[in-house]
Design an enzyme around this catalytic site. Structure first.
Site, short mmCIF file in Angstrom:
data_model
loop_
_atom_site.label_atom_id
_atom_site.label_comp_id
_atom_site.label_asym_id
_atom_site.label_seq_id
_atom_site.Cartn_x
_atom_site.Cartn_y
_atom_site.Cartn_z
N GLY A 1 2.73 -0.96 4.33
CA GLY A 1 2.87 0.46 3.99
C GLY A 1 4.34 0.80 3.76
O GLY A 1 4.90 0.50 2.71
N GLY A 2 4.97 1.39 4.78
CA GLY A 2 6.34 1.91 4.66
C GLY A 2 7.32 0.98 3.96
O GLY A 2 8.05 1.41 3.04
N SER B 1 3.26 -2.20 10.41
CA SER B 1 4.71 -2.32 10.62
C SER B 1 5.28 -3.68 10.24
O SER B 1 6.17 -4.20 10.90
CB SER B 1 5.08 -1.95 12.07
OG SER B 1 4.71 -0.61 12.33
N ASN C 1 0.87 -1.18 0.00
CA ASN C 1 0.00 0.00 0.00
C ASN C 1 0.91 1.22 0.00
O ASN C 1 1.48 1.57 1.03
CB ASN C 1 -0.90 -0.02 1.25
CG ASN C 1 -1.80 1.21 1.31
OD1 ASN C 1 -1.83 2.01 0.38
ND2 ASN C 1 -2.51 1.36 2.41
N TRP C 2 1.03 1.84 -1.17
CA TRP C 2 1.94 2.99 -1.29
C TRP C 2 1.39 4.23 -0.59
O TRP C 2 2.10 5.18 -0.38
CB TRP C 2 2.18 3.33 -2.77
CG TRP C 2 3.01 2.32 -3.51
CD1 TRP C 2 3.52 1.14 -3.03
CD2 TRP C 2 3.46 2.43 -4.87
NE1 TRP C 2 4.24 0.51 -4.01
CE2 TRP C 2 4.22 1.26 -5.15
CE3 TRP C 2 3.29 3.36 -5.89
CZ2 TRP C 2 4.81 1.04 -6.40
CZ3 TRP C 2 3.87 3.15 -7.13
CH2 TRP C 2 4.62 2.00 -7.38
N LYS C 3 0.09 4.22 -0.29
CA LYS C 3 -0.58 5.41 0.28
C LYS C 3 -0.28 6.62 -0.63
O LYS C 3 -0.20 6.44 -1.84
CB LYS C 3 -0.14 5.61 1.73
CG LYS C 3 -0.31 4.34 2.57
CD LYS C 3 -0.13 4.54 4.03
CE LYS C 3 -0.35 3.21 4.75
NZ LYS C 3 -0.29 3.31 6.20
N GLU D 1 -5.65 -4.73 10.43
CA GLU D 1 -4.59 -3.76 10.68
C GLU D 1 -4.87 -3.01 11.99
O GLU D 1 -5.67 -2.06 11.98
CB GLU D 1 -4.52 -2.74 9.55
CG GLU D 1 -4.25 -3.33 8.19
CD GLU D 1 -3.66 -2.31 7.23
OE1 GLU D 1 -2.55 -2.55 6.76
OE2 GLU D 1 -4.29 -1.26 6.99
N GLU E 1 -7.05 4.85 7.72
CA GLU E 1 -6.79 6.27 7.43
C GLU E 1 -8.00 6.90 6.76
O GLU E 1 -8.34 8.06 7.01
CB GLU E 1 -5.53 6.41 6.57
CG GLU E 1 -4.28 6.13 7.39
CD GLU E 1 -3.12 5.51 6.62
OE1 GLU E 1 -3.10 5.58 5.38
OE2 GLU E 1 -2.24 4.93 7.29
N HIS F 1 -9.67 1.38 4.63
CA HIS F 1 -8.42 1.55 5.38
C HIS F 1 -8.66 2.50 6.55
O HIS F 1 -9.45 3.45 6.45
CB HIS F 1 -7.33 2.11 4.46
CG HIS F 1 -5.97 2.03 5.08
ND1 HIS F 1 -5.54 2.95 6.00
CD2 HIS F 1 -4.97 1.13 4.94
CE1 HIS F 1 -4.32 2.60 6.40
NE2 HIS F 1 -3.96 1.51 5.77
N GLY G 1 2.44 2.32 10.88
CA GLY G 1 3.42 3.40 10.76
C GLY G 1 4.13 3.73 12.07
O GLY G 1 4.80 4.75 12.17
P1 13P Z 1 2.90 0.39 7.75
O1 13P Z 1 3.39 -0.89 7.14
O2 13P Z 1 3.68 1.59 7.28
O3 13P Z 1 2.78 0.29 9.24
O4 13P Z 1 1.41 0.62 7.18
C1 13P Z 1 0.48 -0.39 7.29
C2 13P Z 1 -0.70 -0.03 6.47
O5 13P Z 1 -1.45 0.86 6.84
C3 13P Z 1 -0.92 -0.76 5.22
O6 13P Z 1 -2.19 -0.49 4.72
#
Ligand code: 13P
Length: 253
Positions: A236-237, A215, A9-11, A169, A99, A97, A175
Site C-alpha cells: 500500500g503506502g 507495511s 495497491n494504490w487504494k 495481509e 478494507e 481486500h 498501514g
Molecule cells: P500498507 O502497505 O500501507 O500497510 O498496505 C497494505 C495493503 O493493504 C496492501 O493491500
C-alpha cells in the site's frame, strides 16, 4: 520457480496526473524482470486504461483492478463488472481486500462469486486473506485464514485454483508500520500452503504464489521476500513513492 510478484495497491490515493508521474518514474527505472518476476499496479478504476497503456510495452508489468462486483451485470449504479474489466484487457483483480470486507460488508461467499466471475473472464484474482488483531492475540489466526480460503476458493477444481494469487495481509499490519516478523510471515504462509496441499496436492500448493501484505517497505522487503513461502508483496503506502516501490520490485527473489 513460482511467480514472484511485487503488487502495488494504490487504494484511493493519487490524482490521475500524480498516478501517471509515478508510473513514469517507476517504469523509467527500467528494472529488468526475470521471467518468473512480475510487477503489478492495482489502480483506481478510472486509471485502468491509462495504466494499461503505460505498461503495454513493458515485459512482466501488469495492471490490476482493485475490486469488481460479485454479480455479472445489472442495476448496480457505480459498480464495475468483471466483464467490463475483461473487455478492457485487464488481467488481474484484487479480491476481498480487508478494507472491502470491513467497509463494504464483503463476505466469503460473495468473494467466491467474484473469484468465479474473474476466472470465467480470464482474470487472475489476487485473493486477500488475513486476520484482525483480536484473532492474532487469541492465537487462532491459522483457523481464521484457512476458513477464508475454504469458503471462497476451495470449491474450485485443482486445474483452476492454480490460476489464483493469494495475498496474506494481517489486518493489524496494514498501514500501521507494524510488519509481521519474518518468522510470523513464513509460519502462516507455510501453513496456508499446507492447507492447500491437504485439499488439493503438494504440486498444486507449490504453484500458487502467496504474497505478504502489511507495511512492506523499501527497507524490509528483501528480508520478508526471502522467506521460502513468501512470493513477493502486496504493497500500500510504499507503492505510492517511486523510489520505494522501485526498491521493493528489486527485492523480488
Ligand atoms: P500498507 O502497505 O500501507 O500497510 O498496505 C497494505 C495493503 O493493504 C496492501 O493491500
Amino acid at each position: 520457480m513460482r511467480k514472484q510478484i511485487a503488487a502495488a495497491n494504490w487504494k484511493m490515493n493519487l490524482t490521475y496526473q500524480q498516478g501517471e508521474k509515478l508510473l513514469d518514474e517507476i517504469l523509467g527505472a527500467e528494472i529488468e524482470l526475470a521471467n518468473h518476476q512480475l510487477a503489478i499496479f492495482a489502480v483506481p478504476s478510472p486509471y485502468l486504461l491509462m495504466t494499461r497503456s503505460e505498461v503495454e510495452e513493458e515485459s512482466n508489468y501488469e495492471v490490476a483492478a482493485q475490486n469488481c462486483h460479485h454479480k455479472k451485470s445489472g442495476a448496480f449504479t457505480g459498480e464495475v463488472s468483471v466483464e467490463m474489466l475483461h473487455s478492457m484487457n485487464i488481467k488481474y483483480c484484487v479480491i476481498g481486500h480487508s478494507e472491502r470486507r470491513e467497509y463494504n460488508g464483503e463476505t466469503n461467499t460473495m468473494l467466491a462469486d467474484k473469484v468465479n466471475l474473474c476466472l470465467e473472464n480470464f482474470i487472475t484474482p489476487i485473493f486477500c486473506c488475513g486476520e484482525p488483531l483480536s484473532i492474532r492475540e487469541a492465537g487462532t489466526q491459522n483457523e481464521f485464514v484457512a476458513t477464508q480460503l475454504k469458503e471462497s476458493l476451495f470449491h474450485l477444481p485443482a486445474a483452476t485454483i492454480k490460476n489464483i494469487v493469494i495475498a496474506y495481509e494481517p489486518i493489524w499490519a496494514i498501514g500501521t508500520g507494524k510488519t509481521a516478523s519474518t518468522e510470523q510471515a513464513q509460519e502462516i504462509h507455510q501453513y496456508l500452503r499446507s492447507v492447500i496441499a491437504d485439499q488439493y496436492s503438494e504440486a498444486v500448493a507449490n504453484e500458487i504464489p502467496i504474497l505478504y501484505g502489511g507495511s512492506v517497505k523499501a527497507n524490509n522487503a528483501k528480508e520478508i521476500f526471502a522467506c521460502p513461502d513468501v512470493d513477493g508483496g502486496l504493497v500500500g503506502g510504499a507503492s505510492l513513492v517511486a523510489a520505494d516501490f522501485i526498491e521493493i520490485i528489486k527485492a523480488l527473489k
